[in-house]
Design an enzyme around this catalytic site. Sequence first.
Site, PDB file in Angstrom:
ATOM      1  CG  ASP A  68      -1.020 -24.970   0.517  1.00 57.98           C
ATOM      2  OD1 ASP A  68      -1.890 -25.832   0.226  1.00 57.98           O
ATOM      3  OD2 ASP A  68      -0.265 -24.853  -0.320  1.00 57.98           O
ATOM      4  CG  ASP A  95       3.022 -24.849  -1.099  1.00 53.75           C
ATOM      5  OD1 ASP A  95       2.752 -25.951  -1.214  1.00 53.75           O
ATOM      6  OD2 ASP A  95       2.336 -23.874  -1.416  1.00 53.75           O
ATOM      7  CG  ASN A 142      -0.549 -28.799   0.405  1.00 55.44           C
ATOM      8  OD1 ASN A 142      -1.384 -29.437  -0.405  1.00 55.44           O
ATOM      9  ND2 ASN A 142       0.447 -27.960  -0.173  1.00 55.44           N
ATOM     10  CB  THR A 166       1.854 -21.604  -4.240  1.00 54.19           C
ATOM     11  OG1 THR A 166       2.309 -21.511  -2.772  1.00 54.19           O
ATOM     12  CG2 THR A 166       2.690 -20.823  -5.170  1.00 54.19           C
ATOM     13  CG  PHE A 188      -5.657 -29.571  -2.820  1.00 51.60           C
ATOM     14  CD1 PHE A 188      -4.932 -28.504  -2.281  1.00 51.60           C
ATOM     15  CD2 PHE A 188      -6.323 -30.472  -2.126  1.00 51.60           C
ATOM     16  CE1 PHE A 188      -5.011 -28.320  -0.981  1.00 51.60           C
ATOM     17  CE2 PHE A 188      -6.560 -30.203  -0.896  1.00 51.60           C
ATOM     18  CZ  PHE A 188      -5.816 -29.190  -0.018  1.00 51.60           C
ATOM     19  CG  ASN A 189      -4.011 -24.771  -4.485  1.00 50.23           C
ATOM     20  OD1 ASN A 189      -3.473 -25.315  -3.495  1.00 50.23           O
ATOM     21  ND2 ASN A 189      -3.030 -24.268  -5.248  1.00 50.23           N
ATOM     22  CG  HIS A 241       1.233 -29.179  -9.156  1.00 53.52           C
ATOM     23  ND1 HIS A 241       0.617 -29.438 -10.174  1.00 53.52           N
ATOM     24  CD2 HIS A 241       1.333 -30.108  -8.489  1.00 53.52           C
ATOM     25  CE1 HIS A 241       0.108 -30.762 -10.080  1.00 53.52           C
ATOM     26  NE2 HIS A 241       0.475 -31.237  -8.980  1.00 53.52           N
ATOM     27  CG  ASP A 242       2.617 -24.670  -5.092  1.00 55.42           C
ATOM     28  OD1 ASP A 242       2.389 -25.217  -4.080  1.00 55.42           O
ATOM     29  OD2 ASP A 242       1.560 -24.869  -5.974  1.00 55.42           O
TER      30      ASP A 242
END
Length: 319
Positions: free
Chosen positions: A12, A17, A42, A129, A170-171, A243-244
């Site tokens: 996203d 990402d 996102n 991701t 979040f994901n 993060h991703d």
Amino acid sequence: MENKRNIWLDADPGIDDAVAFAMAFANRDRLNICGLSSVAGNQTSERVTGNALKLTVFLGAEDVPVVQGAVLPLLREIVPAGDIHGKSGLGYCELPSVEKKPAAENGILFLRDTILGLPEGEKMTLVPTGPLTNIALLLKTFPEVRERIDEIVLMGGSGAGGNVTATAEFNIWADPEAAQIVFGAGLPIVMCGLDVTQQCILTREQILGLYQSDKTVQHAYGEMLRFYLDSPSYKGSDGAAIHDAVTVLYLLHPRLFAGKRMHVEVDCSEGLNRGMTVCDMRRSQLQKPGDVLVLNQVDLPAFQKIVLDTLASYDAVSE
Ligand code: RIB
Ligand code: CA
């Protein structure tokens, strides 16, 4: 394909990402990137799909097929994270418009066909991701793909504390039902959750160094990442978690990371714990199918060097 690893990106984009894409597209000598599906998260599906198309062209991977996946979570309402990723989804960065269009009408069908179309004996690693909506739809609609999936290396979840709420990452929070379907599918999963990703930061100095670069790709990523520093999550902090990128760096450099095997389930309630990943370390539970490797350690200096050197490699090529 000589011993390259077949991977499929599901994302996203999304600033981090975009960093994960840059790590993957710079390593196509080791990764056979079969395609990329967008998932609403996102930002809206239209925006993240447009960002995915632009990023493949911007990063010299125009040949990588991009398809549009789910426009909405399975049951929940979409809640874009504009405060973290900006209205466009890529922070302050304005990438050039592109002619490139999605490769197919239906992203889930395209993903199914790509997996089943792999050469005999080859399997796919899924690298989600974003929210797990597409992966859940794939597994529930076409269960025959299961035997052609070797691993799911996902960014999501947390063993202790959330980012979008006190308990959820979040994901997972964005589509808890999809996450429960994926974690409950009995497939090998590597969970790159907040336990490790919140350690995987680029410092304010490193981000501003990218922004101040006169090189095209490094400056563009500085424009993206600078938005994090102005966001409520990171205002005043000494850096931002990428993060991703952990998913792709785990595939390329697994020894940079360590973790523990656990059984993971997802809280799909409406309450305070919506989207919490319940990580069960009890050995008695480990016999259950679908044990998850939950990463919780990283060699941070090595992580930072690889991310920065990889971004620089794009500009070195074009010089
Ligand atoms: O919690 C971090 C995750 O949520 C990352 O994938 C980021 O891109 C957002 O989607
Ligand atoms: Ca993401």
